[in-house]
Design a protein around this motif. Structure first.
Motif, PDB file in Angstrom:
ATOM      1  N   PHE A 225       0.834  -1.206   0.000  1.00 18.06           N
ATOM      2  CA  PHE A 225       0.000   0.000   0.000  1.00 18.06           C
ATOM      3  C   PHE A 225       0.867   1.253   0.000  1.00 18.06           C
ATOM      4  N   PRO A 226       0.535   2.234  -0.849  1.00 20.42           N
ATOM      5  CA  PRO A 226       1.250   3.508  -0.804  1.00 20.42           C
ATOM      6  C   PRO A 226       0.950   4.225   0.518  1.00 20.42           C
ATOM      7  N   ASP A 227       1.911   5.004   0.976  1.00 18.34           N
ATOM      8  CA  ASP A 227       1.746   5.706   2.255  1.00 18.34           C
ATOM      9  C   ASP A 227       0.536   6.636   2.257  1.00 18.34           C
ATOM     10  N   ASP A 228       0.313   7.348   1.151  1.00 15.59           N
ATOM     11  CA  ASP A 228      -0.802   8.289   1.130  1.00 15.59           C
ATOM     12  C   ASP A 228      -2.155   7.581   1.218  1.00 15.59           C
ATOM     13  N   LEU A 229      -2.253   6.396   0.650  1.00 19.44           N
ATOM     14  CA  LEU A 229      -3.497   5.629   0.740  1.00 19.44           C
ATOM     15  C   LEU A 229      -3.721   5.134   2.166  1.00 19.44           C
ATOM     16  N   LEU A 230      -2.683   4.639   2.789  1.00 19.95           N
ATOM     17  CA  LEU A 230      -2.802   4.171   4.171  1.00 19.95           C
ATOM     18  C   LEU A 230      -3.129   5.326   5.113  1.00 19.95           C
ATOM     19  N   ARG A 231      -2.487   6.467   4.924  1.00 20.55           N
ATOM     20  CA  ARG A 231      -2.779   7.644   5.761  1.00 20.55           C
ATOM     21  C   ARG A 231      -4.210   8.131   5.561  1.00 20.55           C
ATOM     22  N   ALA A 232      -4.694   8.094   4.320  1.00 15.77           N
ATOM     23  CA  ALA A 232      -6.075   8.506   4.049  1.00 15.77           C
ATOM     24  C   ALA A 232      -7.060   7.587   4.760  1.00 15.77           C
ATOM     25  N   ARG A 233      -6.782   6.288   4.737  1.00 15.07           N
ATOM     26  CA  ARG A 233      -7.684   5.342   5.411  1.00 15.07           C
ATOM     27  C   ARG A 233      -7.625   5.516   6.930  1.00 15.07           C
ATOM     28  N   GLU A 234      -6.443   5.786   7.466  1.00  9.92           N
ATOM     29  CA  GLU A 234      -6.319   6.053   8.901  1.00  9.92           C
ATOM     30  C   GLU A 234      -7.099   7.315   9.273  1.00  9.92           C
ATOM     31  N   ALA A 235      -6.991   8.351   8.445  1.00 10.15           N
ATOM     32  CA  ALA A 235      -7.731   9.588   8.698  1.00 10.15           C
ATOM     33  C   ALA A 235      -9.234   9.340   8.613  1.00 10.15           C
ATOM     34  N   TRP A 236      -9.651   8.468   7.697  1.00 11.26           N
ATOM     35  CA  TRP A 236     -11.061   8.124   7.576  1.00 11.26           C
ATOM     36  C   TRP A 236     -11.562   7.493   8.871  1.00 11.26           C
ATOM     37  N   HIS A 237     -10.796   6.538   9.408  1.00  9.39           N
ATOM     38  CA  HIS A 237     -11.181   5.886  10.663  1.00  9.39           C
ATOM     39  C   HIS A 237     -11.219   6.887  11.817  1.00  9.39           C
ATOM     40  N   ALA A 238     -10.264   7.794  11.867  1.00 10.81           N
ATOM     41  CA  ALA A 238     -10.233   8.800  12.936  1.00 10.81           C
ATOM     42  C   ALA A 238     -11.460   9.710  12.853  1.00 10.81           C
ATOM     43  N   ALA A 239     -11.800  10.151  11.669  1.00 10.83           N
ATOM     44  CA  ALA A 239     -12.973  11.010  11.498  1.00 10.83           C
ATOM     45  C   ALA A 239     -14.249  10.244  11.852  1.00 10.83           C
ATOM     46  N   TYR A 240     -14.320   8.984  11.473  1.00 10.15           N
ATOM     47  CA  TYR A 240     -15.487   8.176  11.780  1.00 10.15           C
ATOM     48  C   TYR A 240     -15.645   7.993  13.291  1.00 10.15           C
TER      49      TYR A 240
ATOM     50  N   LYS B  18      -8.227  -1.799   5.185  1.00  2.00           N
ATOM     51  CA  LYS B  18      -9.110  -1.439   6.298  1.00  2.00           C
ATOM     52  C   LYS B  18      -8.568  -1.971   7.620  1.00  2.00           C
ATOM     53  N   ARG B  19      -8.125  -3.230   7.612  1.00  2.00           N
ATOM     54  CA  ARG B  19      -7.587  -3.833   8.831  1.00  2.00           C
ATOM     55  C   ARG B  19      -6.309  -3.132   9.287  1.00  2.00           C
ATOM     56  N   LEU B  20      -5.401  -2.868   8.356  1.00  3.20           N
ATOM     57  CA  LEU B  20      -4.149  -2.199   8.703  1.00  3.20           C
ATOM     58  C   LEU B  20      -4.385  -0.799   9.268  1.00  3.20           C
ATOM     59  N   ALA B  21      -5.251  -0.046   8.600  1.00  4.47           N
ATOM     60  CA  ALA B  21      -5.522   1.323   9.044  1.00  4.47           C
ATOM     61  C   ALA B  21      -6.184   1.342  10.415  1.00  4.47           C
ATOM     62  N   ARG B  22      -7.105   0.427  10.639  1.00  2.98           N
ATOM     63  CA  ARG B  22      -7.769   0.358  11.940  1.00  2.98           C
ATOM     64  C   ARG B  22      -6.768  -0.005  13.034  1.00  2.98           C
ATOM     65  N   HIS B  23      -5.885  -0.945  12.732  1.00  6.78           N
ATOM     66  CA  HIS B  23      -4.868  -1.365  13.696  1.00  6.78           C
ATOM     67  C   HIS B  23      -3.921  -0.205  14.022  1.00  6.78           C
ATOM     68  N   GLN B  24      -3.477   0.516  12.999  1.00  7.60           N
ATOM     69  CA  GLN B  24      -2.592   1.668  13.216  1.00  7.60           C
ATOM     70  C   GLN B  24      -3.291   2.736  14.063  1.00  7.60           C
TER      71      GLN B  24
END
Length: 81
Positions: free
Chosen positions: A6-21, A67-73
């Motif tokens: 996964f590219p870093d920007d995609l992983l960061r975007a998914r992490e930000a999505w989880h944080a906002a949610y 999704k799993r990686l971003a949630r874990h991070q």
């Protein structure tokens, strides 16, 4: 479990999505309109990311793994904060 590049920007975007949610799901959230707009913008960025056009991104399991990686991070960051 398969690992995806996964590219870093995609992983960061998914992490930000989880944080906002999580922030929106909290009891009596503030700035709900801004949070919903942020979720929508992040969803679009994630959905149309160029990674999904690569051979690794075409595998259906890649979205679940992201999704799993971003949630874990996000959980790790929440514990250290």
């Amino acid at each position: 479990m398969e690992s995806f590049p996964f590219p870093d920007d995609l992983l960061r975007a998914r992490e930000a999505w989880h944080a906002a949610y999580r922030e929106l799901a909290a009891p009596r959230p503030r700035h709900t309109t801004a949070l919903r707009r942020r979720l929508l913008a992040l969803s679009v960025r994630i959905q149309w990311h160029p990674f999904w056009s690569t051979p690794s991104g075409r595998v259906p399991a890649a979205r679940a793994e992201l999704k799993r990686l971003a949630r874990h991070q996000g959980q790790l960051e929440a514990r250290t904060a």
